[in-house]
Scaffold this active site. Sequence first.
Site, PDB file in Angstrom:
ATOM      1  N   GLU A 175      19.437 -10.031  41.571  1.00 36.21           N
ATOM      2  CA  GLU A 175      20.885  -9.776  41.805  1.00 36.21           C
ATOM      3  C   GLU A 175      21.729 -11.035  41.603  1.00 36.21           C
ATOM      4  O   GLU A 175      22.884 -10.874  41.212  1.00 36.21           O
ATOM      5  CB  GLU A 175      21.086  -9.216  43.218  1.00 36.21           C
ATOM      6  CG  GLU A 175      20.593  -7.786  43.377  1.00 36.21           C
ATOM      7  CD  GLU A 175      19.071  -7.666  43.343  1.00 36.21           C
ATOM      8  OE1 GLU A 175      18.407  -8.633  43.746  1.00 36.21           O
ATOM      9  OE2 GLU A 175      18.558  -6.638  42.891  1.00 36.21           O
ATOM     10  N   ASP A 203      15.296  -0.887  47.217  1.00 37.52           N
ATOM     11  CA  ASP A 203      14.538  -0.675  48.454  1.00 37.52           C
ATOM     12  C   ASP A 203      15.089   0.456  49.312  1.00 37.52           C
ATOM     13  O   ASP A 203      15.826   0.236  50.276  1.00 37.52           O
ATOM     14  CB  ASP A 203      14.481  -1.975  49.249  1.00 37.52           C
ATOM     15  CG  ASP A 203      13.703  -3.045  48.508  1.00 37.52           C
ATOM     16  OD1 ASP A 203      12.968  -2.697  47.561  1.00 37.52           O
ATOM     17  OD2 ASP A 203      13.834  -4.223  48.870  1.00 37.52           O
ATOM     18  N   ASP A 207      12.415  -8.372  39.490  1.00 34.17           N
ATOM     19  CA  ASP A 207      12.948  -8.035  40.812  1.00 34.17           C
ATOM     20  C   ASP A 207      13.805  -9.195  41.324  1.00 34.17           C
ATOM     21  O   ASP A 207      13.820 -10.266  40.721  1.00 34.17           O
ATOM     22  CB  ASP A 207      11.736  -7.782  41.735  1.00 34.17           C
ATOM     23  CG  ASP A 207      12.151  -7.288  43.103  1.00 34.17           C
ATOM     24  OD1 ASP A 207      13.239  -6.697  43.215  1.00 34.17           O
ATOM     25  OD2 ASP A 207      11.371  -7.494  44.050  1.00 34.17           O
TER      26      ASP A 207
HETATM   27  C1  GLC Z   1      11.654  -6.352  46.801  1.00 33.62           C
HETATM   28  C2  GLC Z   1      11.520  -5.229  45.797  1.00 33.62           C
HETATM   29  C3  GLC Z   1      10.268  -4.451  46.078  1.00 33.62           C
HETATM   30  C4  GLC Z   1       9.078  -5.384  46.046  1.00 33.62           C
HETATM   31  C5  GLC Z   1       9.276  -6.517  47.037  1.00 33.62           C
HETATM   32  C6  GLC Z   1       8.169  -7.571  46.969  1.00 33.62           C
HETATM   33  O1  GLC Z   1      11.880  -5.859  48.062  1.00 33.62           O
HETATM   34  O2  GLC Z   1      12.640  -4.410  45.760  1.00 33.62           O
HETATM   35  O3  GLC Z   1      10.135  -3.418  45.140  1.00 33.62           O
HETATM   36  O4  GLC Z   1       7.918  -4.694  46.355  1.00 33.62           O
HETATM   37  O5  GLC Z   1      10.501  -7.168  46.796  1.00 33.62           O
HETATM   38  O6  GLC Z   1       8.080  -8.120  45.711  1.00 33.62           O
END
Ligand code: GLC
Length: 799
Positions: free
Chosen positions: A408, A483, A405
């Site tokens: 980007e 998200d 995650d």
């Molecule tokens: C980001 C991710 C989400 C995750 C969060 C905490 O917002 O996109 O899926 O739960 O981080 O790690």
Amino acid sequence: MITNTELEYKGDLYPTKIVAFEYEVDSVCFHTDNDVILKVTVLRDSLIRFRFTTKGYFSNDFSYAIDKSHSHEYNFLEVSEVEDYYQIKTNKVLCRIQKIDMRLSIFDLKDTLILEDELGFHWEESYEFGGNIVKMSKSSKDGECFYGLGDKATQLNLKGKRLENFATDQYAFQKDQEPLYKVVPFYIGLHNKKAYGIFFDNTFRTYFDFCNERRNVASYWAEGGEMNYYFIYGPQMQDVVTTFTDLTGKPELPPLWALGYHQCKWSYYPESNLKEVAAKFRELKIPCDALYLDIDYMDGFRCFTWNKEYFPDPKRMVAELAEDGFKTVVIIDPGIKIDKEYSIYKEALKNDYFCKRADGPYMKGKVWPGECNFPDYTNPVVREWWAGLFKELISVIGVKGVWNDMNEPAVMEVPNKTFPMDVRHDYDGNPCSHRKAHNIYGTQMARATYHGVKRFAYPKRPFVITRSAYAGAQRYTSSWTGDNVATWEHLWIANIQVQRMSISGMGFTGSDIGGFAEQPSGELYARWIQLGVFHPFCRTHSSGNHGDQEPWAFDEEVIEITRKFVSLRYQLLPYLYTMFWQYIEEGIPMLKPLVYYDQEDTQTHYRNDEFIFGNQILVCPILEPNSLGRRMYVPRGQWYNYWINEKVKGGKEIWVDTKFDEIPLFVKAGAVIPKYPIQQYVGELEFDELTLDIYYKKGKEKSVVYEDAQDGYDYKKGKYSFLSFQTIGKEKELIVQLHKEGKYDTNYSKYKINLIGLPFNVKEIEIDNKKVIFDKNIFENESYLIVDKEFTELCIIGL
Ligand code: GLC
């Protein structure tokens, strides 16, 4: 920062007259007298690369997107010089390059113009960064449609839109918001029933304009790098997509459990909470294969550590979950906490693995753990180190999948949400700034993760999921759409994004079912799960601070619907696995937008909602509250309403009644749909029968079923079985021929055959020319026929 567009701008420069050309094997180079070189390389008869430089020489040719093993052969290539232009001819297309200004046009062999330069290649010199802003504009035909570009949260047909590619952490993004998490600079154009594709392989920030600024112009440009694009000819969209997917690479098969249902939340902790979730799934009989740990499992958000207060013995916990069929997937982010006591930080520091600012200091930015440094995944040495870090997680603790995650990469509390552009990257030995490496950073992280998980999971298959991706990331990872929000509009967006990702080469994708931000009503959750089970990747995820989102957070009716639809997905696993196999073998997307399915029917060109799941199931989600049905377009051909087995003739828009526990679902006539019994997780049951739902059609239809050990690599050594069914329907007869290939012997020994839609009463049944004794009432009683799996021809004869 880039304000100008493809419009003629006084700083724009253009190629001048072509003064020389050279020809070598599969490439032709054209030189102008202002130092432009265009190198045209024929990779396949229908795949041509166009690469420009304005310097009089080319820099090192390097791409992260192109799969080295892509097919590269053509049948015919002829280069000729004709008065005003040069001509390159292959077995599929003819490309003309004008001598006077290097503009090009591409025709099919029937002389239909497929693609033509408007201004063609032009550029603007970038004083600030060096190099050029490179631009391309093409003329667009009336009625032309555009598709592709990855995860764009807008209508499927991109006509009239301007889009931007710059991987961005876009929390709670909105419809039409740009840019998003993924970067796939590939589009498909369709006009006069013919499709072609353009892949602009440039990792800088890129833009695409599809007749937004000027009605008959489609253009694309990048803030740096080369004008380097691939033209792919169809004429079928299927040819374009499969060629693109072959060029940028196909994944390996995931373990079958990865196609099951996954449950996630930010965050399940402590251990007792995770165990309760697991137990509840089994108690309620809602199938589930994977449970996720979000950042709170770590010690202070330090990657590769555990919070021992919440998870005192992760190895034991993971093993206990595994006994009940649950695979544990954990999150790993790129930000490494700056902490002198933290071994990963110390190791990276000692070896100089972190990204640096232009003048030398390490790139520092805030993410969950506070101030972090970030590994430079574009350095192969760093990737190798990163892969090695998974040893304990995978081979000792027994984690089965990893979730990447924030790659980007996301940085908190800074206006541009990411690294400053001066950050340096290795880019596999082609050092550059973040302007060039930004869009590829997430993919290189997922790549390193994939190699690590694979190394330590072996001989089992790895599972990796990423938020950010550039074209080609599908070779290493699955993905989710980031998200999203628990709104009806986001359900609409999810439906389109996953279809779009499918035709952009990255088919193993899903959305956070129910929405990540905010909380869905029970009705919205139910409608979302009804769609989500038809997405290649199927996971409920939510940000915990908005309330619970496990199926039992809703009322009994919603629990019932979730059970029904997730169970249906588990029944359809052999069908889904076969779809995946066609994706890895041939690059065929698992979901097919209607336009992909039937581009010749112009009714499909602007459809968004309906799609084909695999080859033979038509799905149309319910996207509005309080619906008792909806209008939808049924593509041409014969279909059966899945719920009532009623025949429907396609090629028209129809109203479909649906109860709350249904969505419009149709099966193509003639299809043979394989089904497993409902299992609570993959491999739970040993079963002796594979169910085959056979839908009668007058005429012929082919269906296939791929099977193997569902994990491991024996399939690569030929241990798989491939069933191909041919149904032939006549007025008073249905013949089902089975052809079997492969060396994998399935555990079941029989088929349980459901015959649907027979237009006659059964008089006789023959299996391999032998009459079978059967109960004449069986078909009236909605019963079925049990047949030994070794049959080659089944013949149902009518009265
Ligand atoms: C980001 C991710 C989400 C995750 C969060 C905490 O917002 O996109 O899926 O739960 O981080 O790690």
